[in-house]
Design an enzyme around this catalytic site. Structure first.
Site, PDB file in Angstrom:
ATOM      1  N   TRP A 110       0.836  -1.203   0.000  1.00 31.95           N
ATOM      2  CA  TRP A 110       0.000   0.000   0.000  1.00 31.95           C
ATOM      3  C   TRP A 110       0.871   1.253   0.000  1.00 31.95           C
ATOM      4  O   TRP A 110       0.570   2.219  -0.700  1.00 31.95           O
ATOM      5  CB  TRP A 110      -0.977  -0.008   1.177  1.00 31.95           C
ATOM      6  CG  TRP A 110      -1.915  -1.170   1.139  1.00 31.95           C
ATOM      7  CD1 TRP A 110      -2.033  -2.169   2.068  1.00 31.95           C
ATOM      8  CD2 TRP A 110      -2.865  -1.492   0.103  1.00 31.95           C
ATOM      9  NE1 TRP A 110      -2.985  -3.080   1.665  1.00 31.95           N
ATOM     10  CE2 TRP A 110      -3.507  -2.685   0.475  1.00 31.95           C
ATOM     11  CE3 TRP A 110      -3.221  -0.884  -1.101  1.00 31.95           C
ATOM     12  CZ2 TRP A 110      -4.498  -3.287  -0.315  1.00 31.95           C
ATOM     13  CZ3 TRP A 110      -4.210  -1.479  -1.894  1.00 31.95           C
ATOM     14  CH2 TRP A 110      -4.825  -2.667  -1.494  1.00 31.95           C
ATOM     15  N   ASP A 159      -1.545   6.660   6.579  1.00 29.17           N
ATOM     16  CA  ASP A 159      -2.582   5.738   6.130  1.00 29.17           C
ATOM     17  C   ASP A 159      -2.832   4.764   7.282  1.00 29.17           C
ATOM     18  O   ASP A 159      -1.996   3.915   7.581  1.00 29.17           O
ATOM     19  CB  ASP A 159      -2.083   5.000   4.878  1.00 29.17           C
ATOM     20  CG  ASP A 159      -3.047   3.914   4.407  1.00 29.17           C
ATOM     21  OD1 ASP A 159      -4.113   3.729   5.030  1.00 29.17           O
ATOM     22  OD2 ASP A 159      -2.726   3.248   3.391  1.00 29.17           O
ATOM     23  N   LYS A 196     -11.833  -1.902   6.845  1.00 29.06           N
ATOM     24  CA  LYS A 196     -10.967  -2.745   7.653  1.00 29.06           C
ATOM     25  C   LYS A 196     -11.380  -2.719   9.133  1.00 29.06           C
ATOM     26  O   LYS A 196     -11.349  -3.737   9.778  1.00 29.06           O
ATOM     27  CB  LYS A 196      -9.503  -2.320   7.527  1.00 29.06           C
ATOM     28  CG  LYS A 196      -9.000  -2.213   6.087  1.00 29.06           C
ATOM     29  CD  LYS A 196      -8.510  -3.523   5.524  1.00 29.06           C
ATOM     30  CE  LYS A 196      -8.226  -3.519   4.027  1.00 29.06           C
ATOM     31  NZ  LYS A 196      -7.506  -2.390   3.491  1.00 29.06           N
TER      32      LYS A 196
END
Ligand SMILES: *Cc1c(COP(=O)(O)O)cnc(C)c1O
Length: 355
Positions: free
Chosen positions: A100, A167, A191
Site C-alpha cells: 500500500w 494511512d 478494515k
C-alpha cells in the site's frame, strides 16, 4: 454453525451494527423511509453526517485541536492521489513498508519529487525500517501505520517538524496513539470502521491552510470538502451510517483504550501459539508484528490441505494470506471476540496432536 471471520477486508463488524444497519434499510429512526432512499440533504441524514464527523474527532481525542473529519469516497487508494494533489509542491517523503505504501509512492510520483526515506522491500516487507531521516524541506512525510498484507505495524512514529500524513486503514481505532502528532490521517472504512465505500479523512486545519495550489479539481480538493462539510457531492450514505453505528458501538464498549486491551490479548494468544507450535512459523519480524493482521505459514506446505480442512470445519473463514504472499493471515479487527481467536488456536493445537 457460528462463523469466525478472519477476513482482512471487507471484514467483521459488530453483530449489533449489522442488525441496526439492516433495520435502517427498512426504516430509518421511525421516519418510514429507508436510509437508502432519504435525501442526503434531509435533516435526518445531515444529522448522521454531523454526528459521524464529531464522533470520529471525539474518539481520536482530537476535540478542540483544530481538526476536521471528512467521509469521502474512492477508498484509501483515492487518498494516495489526493494527498500529493493537495500538498506536494516541492518534495515529499515516504516510508515504504509494504504494497500500500508503494502504491501511495507511485501516485505521489505523478506530482513531483518523492523521496523514499527507507524501504523494507529488500526483506519482502517483513519489518519496519527505523533508521532514516526525513528531509527538512519535504512538504510532508507519509507512512502506513499497519501493513495489512505483510502483518507489520509501526509501534512508534518519527518525531519531526515536517507535517505527518498516515494511512491508518487497517488499524484506526484499534490502539491508543497520540493522533495529534499527525496532520492528516486517512482510513478506508472496510478494515476496522464500516463497510466498503467510504474513507475517513482527518485533517488539521493548519495543514489545510499550507496548500497554495489553485488548480485542484473540487472533488480532489480537501478545502472544498471541508468547506462543504463532507457534502460536496452525495456521500456514501449507507456506509457513513454504518460507520457511525460502529463508532457508537466502540464508544459504548469503552473506546479505543478498551479495544487496545482486547486487541493485545487476541494478538498475544495467537502469536504465542504460532511460536510454540512446531508446525507453524510467523513471517514478520517479532518486534514489528501487527496486532491486527497476523501472518504465518505452515512449515511443511504439503500439510496445507489437511490444515485447511480442519479450520474450515471449525467455522473459520477468511484465513488465507493475501494473494501476493500466500500462507495464512488472521485479521483480528476490533469486532472480533477473543473467543474466535481461541477457536483458531484450538485448531492449531489439534492439528499438532493429529500429526
Ligand atoms: C486496504 C488498504 C488500502 C486500500 O484501500 P482501498 O479502500 O481498497 O482503496 C490502503 N492502505 C491500507 C493500509 C490498506 O489496508
Amino acid at each position: 454453525m457460528k462463523i469466525h471471520n478472519f477476513s482482512a477486508g471487507p471484514c467483521i463488524l459488530p453483530q449489533e451494527v449489522f442488525q441496526k444497519s439492516a433495520a435502517a434499510i427498512l426504516d430509518l429512526n421511525g421516519t418510514g423511509l429507508s436510509i437508502l432512499e432519504i435525501s442526503h440533504r434531509s435533516p435526518d441524514f445531515v444529522a448522521i453526517m454531523e454526528e459521524s464527523r464529531s464522533l470520529a474527532i471525539e474518539l481520536l481525542d482530537l476535540e478542540g485541536k483544530g481538526y476536521h473529519a471528512l467521509f469521502l469516497q474512492g477508498g484509501a487508494s483515492m487518498e494516495f492521489l489526493r494527498v500529493p494533489y493537495n500538498f506536494l509542491s516541492r518534495k515529499s517523503a515516504y516510508l515504504d513498508t509494504g504494497t500500500w505504501a508503494d502504491l501511495a509512492i507511485k501516485e505521489a510520483n505523478r506530482f513531483g519529487e518523492t523521496d523514499t526515506v527507507a524501504s523494507s522491500k529488500d526483506q519482502k516487507y517483513t519489518y519496519i525500517p527505523t533508521d532514516f531521516t526525513i528531509p527538512a524541506d519535504a512538504d510532508y512525510f507519509h507512512c502506513t501505520s499497519n501493513n495489512t498484507i505483510f502483518g507489520t505495524q509501526m509501534k512508534t512514529f518519527p518525531i519531526t517538524d515536517v507535517p505527518m500524513v498516515c494511512d491508518m486503514s487497517s488499524d484506526i481505532f484499534s490502539r491508543k496513539i497520540d493522533f495529534s502528532q499527525f496532520d492528516l490521517i486517512y482510513a478506508g472504512a472496510q478494515k476496522n470502521l464500516g463497510p466498503a465505500g467510504v474513507t475517513l479523512v482527518v485533517i488539521k486545519d493548519s495543514f489545510l491552510k499550507m496548500t497554495s495550489k489553485t488548480d485542484i479539481p473540487p472533488i480532489m480538493d480537501y478545502r472544498k470538502h471541508v468547506e462543504k462539510e463532507s457534502m460536496y457531492n452525495t456521500p456514501a450514505v449507507f456506509a457513513v451510517y454504518t460507520s457511525l453505528l460502529t463508532m457508537k458501538w466502540l464508544k459504548a464498549n469503552g473506546g479505543i483504550l478498551a479495544m487496545e486491551q482486547i486487541n493485545n490479548a487476541k494478538a498475544e494468544l495467537l502469536y504465542n501459539e504460532i511460536d510454540r507450535n512446531p508446525f507453524f512459523s510467523g513471517t514478520s519480524n517479532i518486534p514489528d508484528r501487527s496486532a491486527m493482521n497476523a501472518t504465518f505459514v505452515l512449515n511443511d506446505v504439503a500439510m496445507t490441505q489437511d490444515f485447511d480442512l480442519m479450520w474450515k470445519a471449525a467455522g473459520i473463514s477468511g484465513l488465507v494470506g493475501h494473494r501476493s504472499v500466500g500462507g495464512y493471515r488472521a485479521s483480528m479487527y476490533n469486532a472480533m471476540p477473543l473467543e474466535s481467536v481461541q477457536i483458531l488456536v484450538d485448531v492449531m493445537k489439534e492439528f499438532e496432536l493429529k500429526r
